[in-house]
Design a protein around this motif. Structure first.
Motif, PDB file in Angstrom:
ATOM      1  N   GLN A 155       0.382  -0.806  -0.055  1.00 35.33           N
ATOM      2  CA  GLN A 155      -0.081  -0.196   0.305  1.00 35.33           C
ATOM      3  C   GLN A 155       0.657   0.951   0.335  1.00 35.33           C
ATOM      4  OE1 GLN A 155      -2.748   0.767  -0.444  1.00 35.33           O
ATOM      5  NE2 GLN A 155      -3.596  -1.742   0.022  1.00 35.33           N
ATOM      6  N   LEU A 156       2.247   1.141   0.727  1.00 40.69           N
ATOM      7  CA  LEU A 156       2.256   2.519   0.864  1.00 40.69           C
ATOM      8  C   LEU A 156       3.450   2.719  -0.215  1.00 40.69           C
ATOM      9  CD1 LEU A 156       3.511   2.442   4.820  1.00 40.69           C
ATOM     10  CD2 LEU A 156       2.146   4.357   3.764  1.00 40.69           C
ATOM     11  N   PHE A 157       4.579   1.629  -0.463  1.00 41.28           N
ATOM     12  CA  PHE A 157       5.583   1.542  -1.953  1.00 41.28           C
ATOM     13  C   PHE A 157       4.140   1.580  -3.264  1.00 41.28           C
ATOM     14  CE2 PHE A 157       7.962   1.351   2.303  1.00 41.28           C
ATOM     15  CZ  PHE A 157       8.399   2.052   1.871  1.00 41.28           C
ATOM     16  N   SER A 158       3.972   0.117  -3.319  1.00 40.10           N
ATOM     17  CA  SER A 158       3.785  -0.360  -4.576  1.00 40.10           C
ATOM     18  C   SER A 158       2.662   0.800  -5.345  1.00 40.10           C
ATOM     19  CB  SER A 158       2.833  -1.848  -4.985  1.00 40.10           C
ATOM     20  OG  SER A 158       4.015  -2.902  -4.198  1.00 40.10           O
ATOM     21  N   ARG A 159       1.817   1.325  -4.314  1.00 38.60           N
ATOM     22  CA  ARG A 159       0.602   1.984  -4.681  1.00 38.60           C
ATOM     23  C   ARG A 159       0.820   3.521  -6.394  1.00 38.60           C
ATOM     24  NH1 ARG A 159      -1.649   5.534  -2.287  1.00 38.60           N
ATOM     25  NH2 ARG A 159      -3.781   6.298  -2.712  1.00 38.60           N
ATOM     26  N   ASP A 160       2.090   3.564  -5.492  1.00 44.61           N
ATOM     27  CA  ASP A 160       2.414   4.592  -6.580  1.00 44.61           C
ATOM     28  C   ASP A 160       2.845   4.879  -7.322  1.00 44.61           C
ATOM     29  OD1 ASP A 160       0.871   7.102  -4.960  1.00 44.61           O
ATOM     30  OD2 ASP A 160       3.295   7.174  -3.482  1.00 44.61           O
ATOM     31  N   LEU A 161       3.951   3.579  -7.182  1.00 43.95           N
ATOM     32  CA  LEU A 161       4.387   3.194  -8.430  1.00 43.95           C
ATOM     33  C   LEU A 161       3.080   3.041  -9.887  1.00 43.95           C
ATOM     34  CD1 LEU A 161       7.243   1.038  -6.966  1.00 43.95           C
ATOM     35  CD2 LEU A 161       7.850   3.115  -8.109  1.00 43.95           C
ATOM     36  N   ARG A 162       2.644   1.903  -9.318  1.00 43.60           N
ATOM     37  CA  ARG A 162       1.185   1.138 -10.282  1.00 43.60           C
ATOM     38  C   ARG A 162       0.307   2.124 -10.892  1.00 43.60           C
ATOM     39  NH1 ARG A 162      -3.156  -2.949  -8.096  1.00 43.60           N
ATOM     40  NH2 ARG A 162      -4.686  -2.728  -9.816  1.00 43.60           N
ATOM     41  N   TYR A 163       0.053   3.194  -9.676  1.00 44.50           N
ATOM     42  CA  TYR A 163      -0.955   4.001 -10.559  1.00 44.50           C
ATOM     43  C   TYR A 163      -0.452   4.986 -11.298  1.00 44.50           C
ATOM     44  CZ  TYR A 163      -3.923   1.259  -8.178  1.00 44.50           C
ATOM     45  OH  TYR A 163      -5.534   0.028  -8.166  1.00 44.50           O
ATOM     46  N   GLY A 164       0.733   5.069 -11.157  1.00 52.87           N
ATOM     47  CA  GLY A 164       1.479   6.234 -11.894  1.00 52.87           C
ATOM     48  C   GLY A 164       1.423   7.586 -11.043  1.00 52.87           C
ATOM     49  N   SER A 165       1.686   7.927  -9.249  1.00 54.26           N
ATOM     50  CA  SER A 165       1.139   9.111  -9.017  1.00 54.26           C
ATOM     51  C   SER A 165       2.672   9.325  -8.268  1.00 54.26           C
ATOM     52  CB  SER A 165       0.102   9.110  -7.998  1.00 54.26           C
ATOM     53  OG  SER A 165       0.146   7.507  -7.595  1.00 54.26           O
ATOM     54  N   ILE A 166       3.548   8.728  -8.402  1.00 56.24           N
ATOM     55  CA  ILE A 166       5.415   8.641  -8.341  1.00 56.24           C
ATOM     56  C   ILE A 166       5.658  10.088  -8.971  1.00 56.24           C
ATOM     57  CG2 ILE A 166       6.049   7.316  -9.493  1.00 56.24           C
ATOM     58  CD1 ILE A 166       7.519   7.852  -6.422  1.00 56.24           C
ATOM     59  N   VAL A 167       4.466   9.993 -10.432  1.00 58.20           N
ATOM     60  CA  VAL A 167       5.500  11.347 -10.674  1.00 58.20           C
ATOM     61  C   VAL A 167       4.985  12.916 -10.337  1.00 58.20           C
ATOM     62  CG1 VAL A 167       4.807  12.318 -13.768  1.00 58.20           C
ATOM     63  CG2 VAL A 167       5.412  10.131 -13.459  1.00 58.20           C
ATOM     64  N   LEU A 168       3.342  12.623  -9.215  1.00 60.26           N
ATOM     65  CA  LEU A 168       3.949  13.687  -9.120  1.00 60.26           C
ATOM     66  C   LEU A 168       4.126  14.662  -8.055  1.00 60.26           C
ATOM     67  CD1 LEU A 168      -0.378  13.459  -9.362  1.00 60.26           C
ATOM     68  CD2 LEU A 168       1.127  14.431 -11.006  1.00 60.26           C
ATOM     69  N   GLY A 195       9.558  -2.761   2.302  1.00 62.16           N
ATOM     70  CA  GLY A 195       9.585  -1.494   1.769  1.00 62.16           C
ATOM     71  C   GLY A 195      10.170  -1.300   0.239  1.00 62.16           C
ATOM     72  N   LEU A 196      11.441  -2.977   0.417  1.00 63.57           N
ATOM     73  CA  LEU A 196      12.555  -2.814  -1.479  1.00 63.57           C
ATOM     74  C   LEU A 196      11.280  -3.737  -1.787  1.00 63.57           C
ATOM     75  CD1 LEU A 196      15.243  -2.124  -2.307  1.00 63.57           C
ATOM     76  CD2 LEU A 196      16.330  -4.482  -1.578  1.00 63.57           C
ATOM     77  N   ILE A 197      10.868  -5.328  -1.842  1.00 67.71           N
ATOM     78  CA  ILE A 197      10.187  -5.373  -2.029  1.00 67.71           C
ATOM     79  C   ILE A 197       8.936  -5.358  -2.076  1.00 67.71           C
ATOM     80  CG2 ILE A 197       9.258  -8.083  -1.861  1.00 67.71           C
ATOM     81  CD1 ILE A 197      10.905  -9.287   0.248  1.00 67.71           C
ATOM     82  N   ALA A 198       8.375  -4.646  -2.095  1.00 75.08           N
ATOM     83  CA  ALA A 198       6.730  -3.772  -2.250  1.00 75.08           C
ATOM     84  C   ALA A 198       7.546  -2.865  -3.308  1.00 75.08           C
ATOM     85  CB  ALA A 198       6.101  -2.859  -1.274  1.00 75.08           C
ATOM     86  N   ALA A 199       8.815  -1.938  -3.162  1.00 74.60           N
ATOM     87  CA  ALA A 199       9.152  -1.135  -4.356  1.00 74.60           C
ATOM     88  C   ALA A 199       9.732  -1.643  -4.876  1.00 74.60           C
ATOM     89  CB  ALA A 199      10.062  -0.142  -3.707  1.00 74.60           C
ATOM     90  N   ALA A 200      10.024  -3.126  -5.487  1.00 71.28           N
ATOM     91  CA  ALA A 200      10.054  -3.627  -7.066  1.00 71.28           C
ATOM     92  C   ALA A 200       9.470  -3.738  -7.413  1.00 71.28           C
ATOM     93  CB  ALA A 200      11.220  -4.750  -6.238  1.00 71.28           C
ATOM     94  N   THR A 201       8.024  -3.880  -7.244  1.00 73.48           N
ATOM     95  CA  THR A 201       6.803  -4.508  -8.157  1.00 73.48           C
ATOM     96  C   THR A 201       6.078  -3.558  -8.194  1.00 73.48           C
ATOM     97  OG1 THR A 201       5.502  -5.697  -8.742  1.00 73.48           O
ATOM     98  CG2 THR A 201       6.395  -6.311  -6.470  1.00 73.48           C
ATOM     99  N   PRO A 202       5.814  -2.862  -8.885  1.00 75.57           N
ATOM    100  CA  PRO A 202       4.248  -2.477  -8.524  1.00 75.57           C
ATOM    101  C   PRO A 202       2.793  -3.441  -8.411  1.00 75.57           C
ATOM    102  CG  PRO A 202       5.122  -2.328 -11.429  1.00 75.57           C
ATOM    103  CD  PRO A 202       5.462  -3.433 -10.342  1.00 75.57           C
ATOM    104  N   ARG A 203       2.961  -4.223  -8.596  1.00 77.91           N
ATOM    105  CA  ARG A 203       1.958  -5.040  -8.570  1.00 77.91           C
ATOM    106  C   ARG A 203       2.115  -5.627  -7.353  1.00 77.91           C
ATOM    107  NH1 ARG A 203       2.227  -8.929 -13.608  1.00 77.91           N
ATOM    108  NH2 ARG A 203       0.541 -10.222 -12.419  1.00 77.91           N
TER     109      ARG A 203
END
Lengths: 299, 301
Positions: free
Chosen positions: B110-123, B194-202
Motif C-alpha cells: 500500500q505504501l510502496f507499490s501503490r504510487d508506482l502502479r498508478y503512476g502517482s509517483i510522478v506527481l 519496503g524494498l520488495i514492495a517497491a520492486a514491483t508495481p503489482r
C-alpha cells in the motif's frame, strides 16, 4: 525576463539523441510546444523540472538553473503529466489537498486551495467520490487541478487533451486559455496536434527530432504575408480583374475563386477598389491573405 | 462559474460572486515539513485512514488480533492475582510474528507499490521533496506503523502488569526492552518489505513475495536451529549463527545482546553479538540503498 530559457540544451541517451542543442525562450502567456511523438517534448519537460540532467547545455526556469536549483524550480512549477497518475481509492479533494501539502502548503491552506482549484476546473459534487469511478474528462480535470493547487508561477501541461472527446477537448483548451490570461500563469502546453494549439497559444515552439524547427509568436506564424485576397462574382470577372490589375502594374494571380494581389503599400488597396469599380464587378470580399498554422509547418 | 455570476451585477444584491482566481500569498514550507507531512499521511494510510472503508479492514483486524490476547492476559493476571507475569513482552512479540508478517505483507505494498502502479509517483517527483525524502518518509511511516502494531499490545501488557502490582522497576525494564526490540524488528522488516514492495508495481506479487520471504526464512531458521541444537541449550556456535537467517530471529538475538536480556536462556558473546549487529546494519543499509536506487530509476524512466 523569459520564464524559460534554454541554451544549447542537449540530452543524449546511449542510442538516441532526445534533444539536440536546443536554444529557445518561453515568455508569459500560453506557449505551445509542438512536435511528433519522440520529438523530445517530454524529455524537455523532464529536464525543465530538474528530474533528469541534460548531457550538455543549460536551462533556466523562473530564474533558477534546473541542474543546481531543481528543488526551487519544482516548488514554483505545476506539472500535469501525460499518463494516468491518479490512485483510484481516494477522492479528488483528498488527493489534491495532499499534493498541495507536498508542494509546501500548510494543511489549512492546502484544503482551501484544493476547493478553489477543483471549482475552477469544474469538478463539482464528484470531488468527494473515489477517483476510480471518474470519466477520462474528470480525471484530466483533477490532473490539471493538482498542477494548480500550489499557485505555481508556471505550469507545464503534457498533452492535456489526450483521450478527450471534441467537447471535452474544447473545454480543456478554454481552461488552458483562462490559466494563461485570467489567472496570469504562464503555460507551456505540449501537443502533437498543431491545429488545437492554434486557438489557445500566443507563441508556438516546434520541435523535430530534438531540434528546434521554429519558435515564433502566433501572429508572426499566421500573420499577413503581404498578399491581398480579392473575390468577385463569377469567374470571368475574376479573369478581367486579374488582367486589369496586371495592366495597372500590380503583381496579381488567380487562385481558386480568388485573385491574390501583392501589397506594395496603401496604393494597392486604392487600386483594387478603383479597378473593381471601373469594371463594374460585384465585390464579394477583400481580406489579407493569412496562413493557417498547418500550412506553415506542412513544408 | 464566472459566466453565471458576471461582474456587472451589483455586488450589493446579496448574490454569491465568483471572485475569480485567487493567488496564494501565504507561507510555503520547506523540504523537512513536506517530508513530515508525507510521513504522517503515510502512517494514516497504513491503517486505512483517509482511504476507502475496505482498506481499513485488514490493518484494524490485525491490530485487533495483536491486542485481544494481551487484553485477556491482563484480565487474568489482575483477576487471579498471579505472583509473576505470565508472559515477557519481548516473547509476546516473537510469538505473534505471523501476524506482524501479515501486516507487513498487506501494508508495505500500500505504501510502496501503490504510487508506482498508478503512476502517482510522478506527481511527487515533480514537487520539491527529493526522491530520497520520499523513500525515507515512506520507510519511516512503515516503521512507525509496525511500531504501533507492536507497541499497543506491549503498552497494554505494561499497564496490566502495573495494575497487577508486579515490581514496577522490573516491569518498566521489560516493557522498555520489548519496545526497543520492537523498534529493531520494525526497522528491519520495513526495510525488507519496503524494498520488495517497491520492486514491483503489482500489489499481489508484492504480498506473496513478502509472505514467502518471511515465512520461508523463519521456518528454515527454526528447523536449522533445531537440527544443530537438539538439546535446546544453544551452546553450539553454529546454532546461534543460524539465527541470522530470518528477520525475526536476527532482531530478537540482536535485542538480547544489545539490551543484556537473558530471558531466552542464552545471550550471544560480544563477538557473536557484533556479528549480529553488523549483519543487521548491512541488511538495513542494502535495503535502503536498493530502495533509493529503485526511485532513481523511476525518476529517470
Amino acid at each position: 525576463m523569459p520564464v524559460i530559457a534554454t541554451t544549447a540544451l542537449t540530452k543524449r541517451y546511449p542510442r538516441v539523441t532526445a534533444l539536440d542543442e536546443l536554444t529557445v525562450e518561453v515568455g508569459s502567456g500560453v506557449t505551445g510546444l509542438v512536435g511528433a511523438n519522440g520529438a523530445g517534448k517530454s524529455t524537455l519537460l523532464k529536464i525543465l523540472l530538474g528530474l533528469i540532467a541534460p548531457t550538455a547545455g543549460s536551462a533556466i526556469v523562473l530564474g533558477h538553473d534546473v541542474v543546481t536549483g531543481g528543488e526551487a524550480v519544482r516548488a514554483l512549477v505545476g506539472y500535469m503529466p501525460e499518463h494516468d497518475c491518479l490512485p483510484p481509492d481516494v477522492s479528488a479533494t483528498e488527493f489534491v489537498v495532499h499534493l498541495g501539502q507536498m508542494s509546501g502548503l500548510p494543511a489549512t491552506a492546502a484544503r482551501e486551495r484544493a476547493a478553489d482549484v477543483l471549482r475552477h476546473v469544474g469538478l463539482d459534487e464528484a470531488r468527494y467520490r473515489p477517483m476510480g469511478g471518474y470519466s477520462t474528462g474528470m480525471k484530466q480535470r483533477v490532473k490539471l487541478a493538482q498542477a494548480l493547487t500550489h499557485d505555481p508561477k508556471l505550469v507545464l501541461l503534457d498533452e492535456p487533451t489526450n483521450g478527450l472527446d471534441p467537447a471535452g477537448r474544447d473545454e480543456m483548451l478554454a481552461l488552458v486559455r483562462r490559466i494563461g490570461t485570467e489567472f496570469g500563469i504562464p503555460v507551456l502546453i505540449t501537443s502533437h496536434l498543431l491545429g488545437e494549439l492554434e486557438s489557445v497559444c500566443d507563441h508556438i515552439v516546434v520541435l523535430d527530432g530534438g531540434r528546434l524547427l521554429r519558435s515564433e509568436s502566433k501572429a508572426a506564424l499566421t500573420g499577413e504575408t503581404g498578399v491581398l485576397a480579392v473575390e468577385v462574382r463569377d469567374l470571368s470577372g475574376r479573369d478581367r480583374l486579374g488582367a486589369a490589375l496586371a495592366h495597372a502594374g500590380a503583381r496579381a494571380r488567380a487562385e481558386g475563386p480568388l485573385v491574390l494581389v501583392e501589397i506594395t503599400g496603401d496604393a494597392t488597396y486604392d487600386l483594387v477598389r478603383d479597378t473593381v469599380a471601373e469594371l463594374g464587378l460585384g465585390l464579394v470580399r477583400v481580406e489579407p491573405h493569412r496562413h493557417r498554422l498547418e500550412e506553415v509547418f506542412s513544408v | 462559474m464566472s459566466e453565471q455570476f458576471a461582474p456587472q451585477q451589483n455586488p450589493r444584491t446579496g448574490v454569491i460572486h465568483d471572485i475569480g482566481y485567487r493567488h496564494y500569498e501565504g507561507p510555503r514550507l520547506g523540504r523537512f515539513a513536506i517530508t513530515q507531512a508525507l510521513l504522517v499521511a503515510s502512517v494514516r494510510h497504513a491503517y486505512g485512514l483517509g482511504r476507502s472503508g475496505k482498506s481499513k479492514v485488514m490493518p484494524i483486524l490485525l491490530l485487533a488480533v495483536m491486542v485481544v490476547p494481551v487484553a485477556i492476559i491482563v484480565g487474568i493476571e489482575v483477576a487471579m492475582k498471579l505472583d509473576s507475569p505470565p508472559i515477557i513482552p519481548a516473547h509476546y512479540v516473537f510469538f505473534l510474528q505471523p501476524v506482524i508478517a501479515l501486516y507487513l505483507a498487506s501494508q508495505a505494498p500500500q505504501l510502496f507499490s501503490r504510487d508506482l502502479r498508478y503512476g502517482s509517483i510522478v506527481l511527487y517527483l515533480a514537487r520539491p521533496p527529493r526522491r530520497t525524502d520520499y523513500a525515507l518518509a515512506k520507510l519511516g511511516a512503515l516503521v512507525i506503523a509496525l511500531l504501533i502494531l507492536i507497541g499497543i499490545p506491549l503498552f497494554i501488557l505494561y499497564v496490566g502488569a502495573l495494575l497487577a502490582k508486579f515490581d514496577v522497576t522490573d516491569m518498566t525494564k521489560e516493557f522498555a526492552v520489548g519496545l526497543a526490540g520492537g523498534l529493531l524488528l520494525s526497522i528491519l522488516l520495513a526495510s525488507i518489505g519496503g524494498l520488495i514492495a517497491a520492486a514491483t508495481p503489482r500489489r499481489g506479487f508484492a504480498v506473496a513475495a513478502i509472505i514467502t520471504v518471511l515465512i520461508v526464512s523463519f521456518t528454515a531458521t527454526i528447523t536449522t536451529t533445531a537440527i544443530l541444537d537438539p538439546d535446546q541449550t544453544m551452546d553450539s556456535t553454529a546454532a546461534r549463527f543460524a539465527n541470522l537467517g530470518s528477520p525475526f530471529t536476527l532482531s530478537r538475538t540482536l535485542g538480547t545482546f544489545l539490551f543484556r536480556d537473558d530471558s531466552d536462556g542464552w545471550m550471544p558473546t560480544t563477538t557473536q553479538g557484533l556479528v549480529f549487529l553488523g549483519v543487521y546494519l548491512v541488511i538495513v543499509g542494502l535495503c535502503v540503498w536498493g530502495l533509493n536506487r529503485r526511485y532513481a530509476k523511476v525518476a529517470h524512466g
